[in-house]
Design an enzyme around this catalytic site. Sequence first.
Site, short mmCIF file in Angstrom:
data_model
loop_
_atom_site.label_atom_id
_atom_site.label_comp_id
_atom_site.label_asym_id
_atom_site.label_seq_id
_atom_site.Cartn_x
_atom_site.Cartn_y
_atom_site.Cartn_z
NE ARG A 149 -2.59 1.26 3.37
CZ ARG A 149 -3.44 0.87 4.54
NH1 ARG A 149 -4.62 0.79 4.61
NH2 ARG A 149 -2.96 1.43 5.83
CE LYS A 193 -2.03 4.62 7.33
NZ LYS A 193 -3.23 5.47 7.68
CD GLU A 227 -11.89 6.45 5.47
OE1 GLU A 227 -11.29 5.22 6.06
OE2 GLU A 227 -11.42 6.99 4.70
N1 PXG Z 1 -9.03 4.79 7.51
C1 PXG Z 1 -8.13 5.76 7.49
C2 PXG Z 1 -8.47 7.25 7.36
C3 PXG Z 1 -7.21 5.55 8.21
O1 PXG Z 1 -5.95 6.34 8.65
C4 PXG Z 1 -7.79 3.15 8.34
C5 PXG Z 1 -9.10 3.63 7.79
C6 PXG Z 1 -7.69 1.78 8.81
O2 PXG Z 1 -6.62 1.08 7.73
P1 PXG Z 1 -5.91 -0.25 8.12
O3 PXG Z 1 -5.02 -0.48 7.03
O4 PXG Z 1 -5.01 0.33 9.51
O5 PXG Z 1 -6.48 -1.26 8.68
C7 PXG Z 1 -6.87 4.17 8.71
C8 PXG Z 1 -5.32 3.62 9.50
C9 PXG Z 1 -3.83 5.23 14.85
C10 PXG Z 1 -3.76 4.29 13.81
O6 PXG Z 1 -3.07 5.31 15.90
C11 PXG Z 1 -4.60 4.83 12.71
C12 PXG Z 1 -4.72 4.01 11.70
C13 PXG Z 1 -3.59 2.83 11.35
C14 PXG Z 1 -2.78 2.73 12.55
C15 PXG Z 1 -2.88 3.66 13.83
O7 PXG Z 1 -5.02 5.78 15.47
N2 PXG Z 1 -5.28 4.23 10.53
#
Ligand code: PXG
Length: 282
Positions: A41, A140, A173
């Site tokens: 990703r 991202k 989301e």
């Molecule tokens: N949507 C957004 C906008 C994100 O930033 C997710 C969905 C979930 O994606 P993943 O691939 O992690 O399942 C994210 C990712 C934190 C933290 O500390 C947040 C994320 C990832 C890791 C840590 O809040 N967000």
Amino acid sequence: MPKEEAKISVYDHGLLYGDGIFEGLRVYNGRIFKLEEHVDRLYESAKSIMLTIPMPKQEMIAAHVETVRQNGLRDVYIRSIVTRGVGSLGIDPRSCPKASVIIIVDKISLYPAELYEKGIDVVTVATRRPSVDVLSPRVKSLNYLNNVMAKIEAARAGAFGGIMLNSEGYVTEGTADNIFLVKKGIIYTPPGHVGILQGITRDTIMTMATESGYIVKEEVFTRHDIYVADEIFFTGSGAEVIPVINCDGRVIGTGAPGPITRYFIEEYRKLVNSTGYTVFTS
Ligand code: PXG
């Protein structure tokens, strides 16, 4: 290098313009969960913004493993960042000869355990998720102001989390988590085109659900569908699977985490503790 010595230039375009991308990964019991998926990703985000990562994927994977190894802890958080690099004061990325690569390994601050047992309250926020033709949420990127604004709104409303809609009013989301809805035993999650980060935890849950015999549908839905859902949960690398029990003052289902949510909390925990890229064997 130690935390205190890790520095970046004030001329780095990651800082000046949010010109860069990142990933957030977890290490469970000495194993990096979904390392290849996160690195894939990262490279897709880079490609989308025409950013050349100055190393092949295999080297990036090895750099993650090595950083975790040197850190020495078995349960940590990894934040990987690639910025456009150091350049002049002007947005033109051509002034940045080389991308900066940063891999941070640090202790993770987990959400309190009781949130997983009781569930969280959320609100829908006024800040809309950018549509895919503005700035694709699939990238991202280091531009997280949209999510930060949403987080501020949710916090000001006294809620633990926020749900973001797109400009048409469809659910996208959470502020940094994907969303799932359960209705009459069927599992729904918004499709990519509404404008979401296609989460790796989301993919994992969708696969797990299908393999467990559940029907999973990627369908657009509105706030109304949330209010009348049997169960709602968020997914993300940080939060894992977390139940949502109230949205905008409407009690979701029974007001307690539902059976399907609880099943995924459990199964996800089993998976993260039994798979992943092994850094420490003993
Ligand atoms: N949507 C957004 C906008 C994100 O930033 C997710 C969905 C979930 O994606 P993943 O691939 O992690 O399942 C994210 C990712 C934190 C933290 O500390 C947040 C994320 C990832 C890791 C840590 O809040 N967000």
